[in-house]
Design an enzyme around this catalytic site. Sequence first.
Site: not given
Ligand code: C5P
Length: 404
Positions: A218, A285, A295, A329, A343, A347
Amino acid sequence: MTKSKGNPLRLKGFKILLGLTGGIAIYKAADLVRRLTVDYGAEVQVVMTASAQKFMSPLVFEALSGKPVLTHLFSGGFVGTRHISLAKEADLILIAPASANIIAKTVHGIADDLLSTIILAGWHKMLFAPAMNVNMLENPATRTNIEKLMKRGVSIINPGEGLLACHDEGKGKMASVAEICEAVEAKLLGQGLLTGKKVVVTAGPTREKIDAVRYISNYSTGKMGLALAMEAKKEGAQVTLITGPVSLDIPRDIDTVKVESAREMLKALLNQAADYLYMSAAVEDIVPEEIIHRKLKKEFLPNVIPVKKAPDIVSAFRKKFPDTKITGFSVEIEQGKENSLYKMETKGLDFIIWNNPETEGAAFGHDTNEVTVFSREGKEWFLPKDTKRNIASRIIKITTGTGA
Ligand code: C5P
């Protein structure tokens, strides 16, 4: 995964205004400037009084600090309020050597040259290293003046004893360069919001390999994460930055762990017990279900690449470390608040920072950002557009509960 060890550039990012006054101990100030700039990484602006220039030429200090030495209050080419801005910009005003005269002038608020005027404007962040003859030091006037300064909260580095330049024996030798550097460090780092704390910051994107030459990723550049790491360092924290592939100039004093994929980032992070985690990495993600280690030939490229979700790094960290204050974030365009709060809840975060990439100058790639911070307790702070360093500084204040 490669790990680069930090080094002693502990004062990188700090601005020290070094005032030099007349005294033979000024010869030590040349080494002091070299140590503060080269070994500690600080930015040093030298200001010399008229007497100081009788002992040593400003040229020596210009060469060592890499900046013009300032000597006059009314010299041309500058705006009239330079003494105010110099005092404001400095994180610390260090006077070494500090003569009996500058100490007396400071006590009485006399401002009759550039240095004493700067001192009057920046009196709350002063550090003096007195140096003088023993009789001058023991004179009740000087003793009372030093006591008065200490009572006002000015830090004094006690002079040592020994054979003085005038061949008298006794107290009055300026502290050694090493002692002064230690005092500077304690003054600048010892009062930080994160002194004694371990802070981990993740930054940048991750790359998820498809084959030997292709990947999914990304637009994250890691700028927000680096800004947080630098501000946390400035606040006295022991900082580890875990970063995906970025092309940033990371200061050598920040312990850095370089990773590529989400899986590597997870592994690196689970090794790091921390008081604070700032999860600013844009962890990819989408991860290909399997990596092809050669390759893929163009003619044989599949129409569909099966993918799976990356491991949720921050949730895994929370499970292992329930007490860490975690700030995550979120990059959201629609229903930013609702999605961010969701989130934070799922989380197990303490704070979440919402950036909207559709806001001009915000989120990926810019040197600026505009964010809203939400706390678990239901508080909310809107931080209008500013540099990522300033936004980082405010995020640290909010997440350490010391203001905004
Ligand atoms: O991708 P998402 O919006 O869910 O991410 C929110 C937070 O979770 C961010 O702080 C990101 O760094 C973290 N994250 C993570 N593992 C992932 C995707 C995102 O820890 N696979």
